[in-house]
Motif scaffolding. Structure first.
Motif, mmCIF file in Angstrom:
data_model
loop_
_atom_site.group_PDB
_atom_site.id
_atom_site.type_symbol
_atom_site.label_atom_id
_atom_site.label_comp_id
_atom_site.label_asym_id
_atom_site.label_seq_id
_atom_site.Cartn_x
_atom_site.Cartn_y
_atom_site.Cartn_z
ATOM 1 N N MET A 1 0.848 -1.172 0.000
ATOM 2 C CA MET A 1 0.000 0.000 0.000
ATOM 3 C C MET A 1 0.897 1.239 0.000
ATOM 4 N N THR A 2 0.581 2.156 -0.891
ATOM 5 C CA THR A 2 1.379 3.369 -0.970
ATOM 6 C C THR A 2 0.987 4.346 0.141
ATOM 7 N N GLU A 3 1.817 5.341 0.329
ATOM 8 C CA GLU A 3 1.525 6.348 1.353
ATOM 9 C C GLU A 3 0.220 7.081 1.040
ATOM 10 N N GLN A 4 0.005 7.386 -0.230
ATOM 11 C CA GLN A 4 -1.214 8.082 -0.630
ATOM 12 C C GLN A 4 -2.452 7.212 -0.382
ATOM 13 N N GLN A 5 -2.363 5.928 -0.652
ATOM 14 C CA GLN A 5 -3.476 5.021 -0.395
ATOM 15 C C GLN A 5 -3.771 4.935 1.102
ATOM 16 N N THR A 6 -2.723 4.940 1.911
ATOM 17 C CA THR A 6 -2.889 4.897 3.357
ATOM 18 C C THR A 6 -3.584 6.159 3.858
ATOM 19 N N VAL A 7 -3.189 7.300 3.338
ATOM 20 C CA VAL A 7 -3.823 8.570 3.715
ATOM 21 C C VAL A 7 -5.294 8.551 3.316
ATOM 22 N N GLN A 8 -5.596 8.076 2.110
ATOM 23 C CA GLN A 8 -6.979 7.993 1.644
ATOM 24 C C GLN A 8 -7.798 7.072 2.546
ATOM 25 N N LYS A 51 -19.480 5.210 -2.275
ATOM 26 C CA LYS A 51 -18.499 5.425 -3.334
ATOM 27 C C LYS A 51 -17.127 5.723 -2.734
ATOM 28 N N LYS A 52 -17.093 6.526 -1.682
ATOM 29 C CA LYS A 52 -15.828 6.845 -1.013
ATOM 30 C C LYS A 52 -15.206 5.591 -0.400
ATOM 31 N N LEU A 53 -16.029 4.733 0.197
ATOM 32 C CA LEU A 53 -15.523 3.482 0.770
ATOM 33 C C LEU A 53 -14.954 2.586 -0.327
ATOM 34 N N GLU A 54 -15.637 2.527 -1.446
ATOM 35 C CA GLU A 54 -15.168 1.706 -2.566
ATOM 36 C C GLU A 54 -13.846 2.245 -3.114
ATOM 37 N N GLU A 55 -13.737 3.563 -3.239
ATOM 38 C CA GLU A 55 -12.497 4.174 -3.739
ATOM 39 C C GLU A 55 -11.314 3.888 -2.812
ATOM 40 N N ALA A 56 -11.595 3.748 -1.513
ATOM 41 C CA ALA A 56 -10.539 3.463 -0.544
ATOM 42 C C ALA A 56 -10.255 1.967 -0.439
ATOM 43 N N GLY A 57 -10.977 1.155 -1.208
ATOM 44 C CA GLY A 57 -10.750 -0.283 -1.198
ATOM 45 C C GLY A 57 -11.420 -1.006 -0.044
ATOM 46 N N LEU A 58 -12.433 -0.381 0.538
ATOM 47 C CA LEU A 58 -13.108 -0.974 1.704
ATOM 48 C C LEU A 58 -14.433 -1.630 1.351
ATOM 49 N N GLY A 59 -14.670 -1.860 0.108
ATOM 50 C CA GLY A 59 -15.912 -2.511 -0.293
ATOM 51 C C GLY A 59 -16.080 -2.420 -1.790
ATOM 52 N N GLN A 60 -17.177 -2.982 -2.233
ATOM 53 C CA GLN A 60 -17.509 -2.890 -3.640
ATOM 54 C C GLN A 60 -19.014 -2.842 -3.773
ATOM 55 N N THR A 61 -19.457 -2.235 -4.843
ATOM 56 C CA THR A 61 -20.889 -2.124 -5.081
ATOM 57 C C THR A 61 -21.251 -2.917 -6.326
ATOM 58 N N ARG A 62 -22.509 -3.233 -6.406
ATOM 59 C CA ARG A 62 -23.011 -3.885 -7.614
ATOM 60 C C ARG A 62 -24.473 -3.501 -7.779
ATOM 61 N N LYS A 63 -24.905 -3.455 -9.028
ATOM 62 C CA LYS A 63 -26.282 -3.138 -9.319
ATOM 63 C C LYS A 63 -27.026 -4.430 -9.598
ATOM 64 N N GLU A 64 -28.217 -4.500 -9.042
ATOM 65 C CA GLU A 64 -29.114 -5.619 -9.326
ATOM 66 C C GLU A 64 -30.457 -5.044 -9.703
#
Length: 67
Positions: A1-8, A51-64
């Motif tokens: 994990m990069t420093e920027q990813q950790t900050v995010q 969306k913010k959680l997904e961008e930080a790698g803490l989840g994913q979304t899907r449409k049904e």
């Protein structure tokens, strides 16, 4: 994990609504409408934070279908 990813990641976790979402999702996936009822937030607010959680790698979304 990069420093920027950790900050995010830490910026993402610094928000109360996002922590509430993670707690609500800890027992399985849920629709935005249900999450908005549980957290007493508007669906657009919940979608924004998901969306913010997904961008930080803490989840994913899907449409049904409609959802």
């Amino acid at each position: 994990m990069t420093e920027q990813q950790t900050v995010q990641l830490f910026k993402c976790l610094a928000d109360t609504t996002r922590l509430q979402l993670l707690t609500a999702l800890s027992d399985g996936p849920k629709y935005v409408e249900l999450l908005s009822q549980l957290l007493e937030k508007t669906p657009s607010t919940v979608s924004f934070h998901l969306k913010k959680l997904e961008e930080a790698g803490l989840g994913q979304t899907r449409k049904e279908q409609y959802y």
